[in-house]
Design a protein around this motif. Structure first.
Motif, mmCIF file in Angstrom:
data_model
loop_
_atom_site.group_PDB
_atom_site.id
_atom_site.type_symbol
_atom_site.label_atom_id
_atom_site.label_comp_id
_atom_site.label_asym_id
_atom_site.label_seq_id
_atom_site.Cartn_x
_atom_site.Cartn_y
_atom_site.Cartn_z
ATOM 1 N N LEU A 161 37.676 31.502 33.740
ATOM 2 C CA LEU A 161 37.070 32.594 32.982
ATOM 3 C C LEU A 161 37.740 32.739 31.620
ATOM 4 C CD1 LEU A 161 36.659 35.240 35.832
ATOM 5 C CD2 LEU A 161 34.834 33.975 34.704
ATOM 6 N N ALA A 162 39.060 32.592 31.609
ATOM 7 C CA ALA A 162 39.794 32.711 30.340
ATOM 8 C C ALA A 162 39.393 31.600 29.375
ATOM 9 C CB ALA A 162 41.298 32.676 30.603
ATOM 10 N N GLU A 163 39.262 30.377 29.892
ATOM 11 C CA GLU A 163 38.882 29.238 29.048
ATOM 12 C C GLU A 163 37.487 29.426 28.457
ATOM 13 O OE1 GLU A 163 39.235 25.816 31.519
ATOM 14 O OE2 GLU A 163 41.424 25.895 31.602
ATOM 15 N N ALA A 164 36.605 30.077 29.218
ATOM 16 C CA ALA A 164 35.234 30.303 28.748
ATOM 17 C C ALA A 164 35.122 31.593 27.941
ATOM 18 C CB ALA A 164 34.282 30.356 29.939
ATOM 19 N N ASN A 165 36.238 32.284 27.782
ATOM 20 C CA ASN A 165 36.269 33.550 27.043
ATOM 21 C C ASN A 165 35.304 34.571 27.648
ATOM 22 O OD1 ASN A 165 37.165 35.315 25.027
ATOM 23 N ND2 ASN A 165 35.542 34.708 23.617
ATOM 24 N N VAL A 166 35.397 34.717 28.967
ATOM 25 C CA VAL A 166 34.537 35.655 29.689
ATOM 26 C C VAL A 166 35.402 36.656 30.444
ATOM 27 C CG1 VAL A 166 32.728 35.911 31.422
ATOM 28 C CG2 VAL A 166 32.782 33.875 29.997
ATOM 29 N N LYS A 167 35.102 37.927 30.245
ATOM 30 C CA LYS A 167 35.833 38.986 30.950
ATOM 31 C C LYS A 167 35.112 39.347 32.239
ATOM 32 C CE LYS A 167 35.701 43.265 29.279
ATOM 33 N NZ LYS A 167 36.006 44.486 28.487
ATOM 34 N N ASN A 168 35.876 39.552 33.295
ATOM 35 C CA ASN A 168 35.320 40.036 34.561
ATOM 36 C C ASN A 168 36.048 41.308 34.976
ATOM 37 O OD1 ASN A 168 34.016 39.991 37.289
ATOM 38 N ND2 ASN A 168 36.143 39.667 37.924
ATOM 39 N N ILE A 169 35.272 42.302 35.376
ATOM 40 C CA ILE A 169 35.827 43.541 35.922
ATOM 41 C C ILE A 169 35.274 43.701 37.330
ATOM 42 C CG2 ILE A 169 36.147 46.020 35.607
ATOM 43 C CD1 ILE A 169 37.198 44.475 33.270
ATOM 44 N N SER A 170 36.168 43.821 38.309
ATOM 45 C CA SER A 170 35.729 43.930 39.701
ATOM 46 C C SER A 170 36.015 45.315 40.271
ATOM 47 C CB SER A 170 36.450 42.890 40.574
ATOM 48 O OG SER A 170 36.087 41.575 40.197
ATOM 49 N N LEU A 171 35.162 45.731 41.207
ATOM 50 C CA LEU A 171 35.362 47.016 41.865
ATOM 51 C C LEU A 171 36.620 47.018 42.715
ATOM 52 C CD1 LEU A 171 31.774 48.011 43.048
ATOM 53 C CD2 LEU A 171 33.144 49.111 41.281
ATOM 54 N N THR A 172 36.871 45.911 43.376
ATOM 55 C CA THR A 172 38.084 45.801 44.188
ATOM 56 C C THR A 172 38.525 44.345 44.204
ATOM 57 O OG1 THR A 172 39.133 46.501 46.270
ATOM 58 C CG2 THR A 172 36.974 45.423 46.446
ATOM 59 N N ASP A 173 39.695 44.087 44.769
ATOM 60 C CA ASP A 173 40.240 42.736 44.730
ATOM 61 C C ASP A 173 40.932 42.387 46.044
ATOM 62 O OD1 ASP A 173 42.934 43.868 44.580
ATOM 63 O OD2 ASP A 173 42.509 44.247 42.464
ATOM 64 N N PHE A 174 41.296 41.133 46.147
ATOM 65 C CA PHE A 174 41.883 40.582 47.368
ATOM 66 C C PHE A 174 43.142 41.335 47.790
ATOM 67 C CE2 PHE A 174 44.372 37.507 49.797
ATOM 68 C CZ PHE A 174 43.426 36.927 50.623
ATOM 69 N N ASP A 175 44.046 41.602 46.835
ATOM 70 C CA ASP A 175 45.300 42.273 47.161
ATOM 71 C C ASP A 175 45.063 43.683 47.674
ATOM 72 O OD1 ASP A 175 46.220 39.943 46.046
ATOM 73 O OD2 ASP A 175 47.803 40.888 44.874
ATOM 74 N N THR A 176 44.143 44.406 47.030
ATOM 75 C CA THR A 176 43.847 45.778 47.462
ATOM 76 C C THR A 176 43.266 45.791 48.862
ATOM 77 O OG1 THR A 176 43.426 46.485 45.180
ATOM 78 C CG2 THR A 176 42.546 47.873 46.935
ATOM 79 N N ILE A 177 42.318 44.895 49.122
ATOM 80 C CA ILE A 177 41.700 44.866 50.450
ATOM 81 C C ILE A 177 42.714 44.472 51.521
ATOM 82 C CG2 ILE A 177 39.990 43.663 51.881
ATOM 83 C CD1 ILE A 177 38.063 43.759 49.634
ATOM 84 N N ALA A 178 43.616 43.546 51.199
ATOM 85 C CA ALA A 178 44.650 43.159 52.165
ATOM 86 C C ALA A 178 45.551 44.346 52.496
ATOM 87 C CB ALA A 178 45.476 42.003 51.614
ATOM 88 N N GLU A 179 45.951 45.095 51.483
ATOM 89 C CA GLU A 179 46.810 46.269 51.698
ATOM 90 C C GLU A 179 46.089 47.328 52.528
ATOM 91 O OE1 GLU A 179 49.932 46.720 50.929
ATOM 92 O OE2 GLU A 179 50.322 45.000 49.611
ATOM 93 N N VAL A 180 44.833 47.594 52.189
ATOM 94 C CA VAL A 180 44.056 48.588 52.928
ATOM 95 C C VAL A 180 43.828 48.124 54.370
ATOM 96 C CG1 VAL A 180 41.799 49.726 53.109
ATOM 97 C CG2 VAL A 180 42.931 49.542 50.876
ATOM 98 N N ALA A 181 43.562 46.825 54.540
ATOM 99 C CA ALA A 181 43.350 46.279 55.881
ATOM 100 C C ALA A 181 44.577 46.483 56.760
ATOM 101 C CB ALA A 181 43.011 44.794 55.789
ATOM 102 N N ALA A 182 45.758 46.323 56.178
ATOM 103 C CA ALA A 182 46.992 46.537 56.939
ATOM 104 C C ALA A 182 47.165 48.019 57.287
ATOM 105 C CB ALA A 182 48.192 46.041 56.131
ATOM 106 N N LYS A 183 46.888 48.885 56.333
ATOM 107 C CA LYS A 183 47.013 50.332 56.575
ATOM 108 C C LYS A 183 46.037 50.815 57.645
ATOM 109 C CE LYS A 183 48.484 51.619 51.886
ATOM 110 N NZ LYS A 183 48.060 52.324 50.632
ATOM 111 N N GLU A 184 44.844 50.230 57.634
ATOM 112 C CA GLU A 184 43.801 50.663 58.567
ATOM 113 C C GLU A 184 43.872 49.952 59.918
ATOM 114 O OE1 GLU A 184 41.272 53.004 57.826
ATOM 115 O OE2 GLU A 184 42.377 53.447 55.993
ATOM 116 N N GLY A 185 44.792 49.004 60.068
ATOM 117 C CA GLY A 185 44.981 48.330 61.343
ATOM 118 C C GLY A 185 44.098 47.125 61.591
#
Length: 212
Positions: A161-185
């Motif tokens: 994405l950086a090489e193509a000069n394209v910005k991406n904004i995501s609602l959530t990401d892998f790290d956040t979901i992993a942390e929430v998944a651990a908290k929620e069991g």
């Protein structure tokens, strides 16, 4: 927002972690996570959070957007609903041009110079969404960037994405979901580092069985 959407995706099984019994991608890579954001379409509460969230991301990050373009096929419905919320025109980009009729690859009206935001469901290595960006640019559109529901945050995707000069904004990401998944069991706290090891280098399978 990141945690709310993460909880939504986990609760409806749109993102499902299985670090001890990994899934196999079409590329052959073994993955501890399965992601199918199409399931948000049949879960009204999660769908509301996702579409309102995408609309907010566009308003905040791409206020000059004139058209939304969904990726085929997973991004089409999200682009349509979000465009409705923002009162913007929308269309979508096919994976290839049709072999009949007008042989369109871009569906919906798009004029040269229009400012476009691409709507995608998830970003992994970035290859497919960048094909869409390239098609739009070749058609004369000004691609402001991408909004997506979920990103893996993989190095290859970030670099592409950086090489193509394209910005991406995501609602959530892998790290956040992993942390929430651990908290929620959904997973063990000890699994988080294994999951991040996969994210950092998907071809390295040393994380498999690391929790046993």
């Amino acid at each position: 927002m990141k945690e709310i959407v993460a909880k939504d995706l986990l609760s409806i099984g749109a993102v499902f972690f299985r670090p001890d019994q990994p899934f196999t991608w079409a590329s052959g890579i073994k993955s501890p996570v399965y992601c199918d954001n199409r399931l948000t379409l049949t879960a009204p509460a999660a769908r509301r959070d996702v579409e309102n969230g995408l609309a907010k991301l566009i308003e905040e990050n791409y206020p000059d957007a004139e058209v939304l373009m969904g990726t085929s096929t997973a991004g089409i419905a999200h682009a349509a609903i979000t465009a409705h919320l923002l009162n913007l025109p929308m269309g979508y980009v096919r994976s290839g041009a049709k072999d009949h009729g007008r042989q369109n690859q871009i569906e919906g009206k798009l004029e040269a110079g229009q400012k476009v935001v691409v709507v995608e469901d998830l970003i992994s290595t970035g290859g497919s969404v960048l094909e869409v960006v390239n098609v739009l640019r070749e058609a004369g559109a000004e691609v402001l960037g991408i909004v997506s529901i979920f990103t893996y945050g993989m190095k290859k995707g970030i670099e592409r994405l950086a090489e193509a000069n394209v910005k991406n904004i995501s609602l959530t990401d892998f790290d956040t979901i992993a942390e929430v998944a651990a908290k929620e069991g959904y997973i063990r706290k000890a699994d988080i580092e294994r999951l991040k090891k996969f994210r950092d280098n998907p071809s390295d399978e040393s994380w498999i069985g690391g929790g046993n």
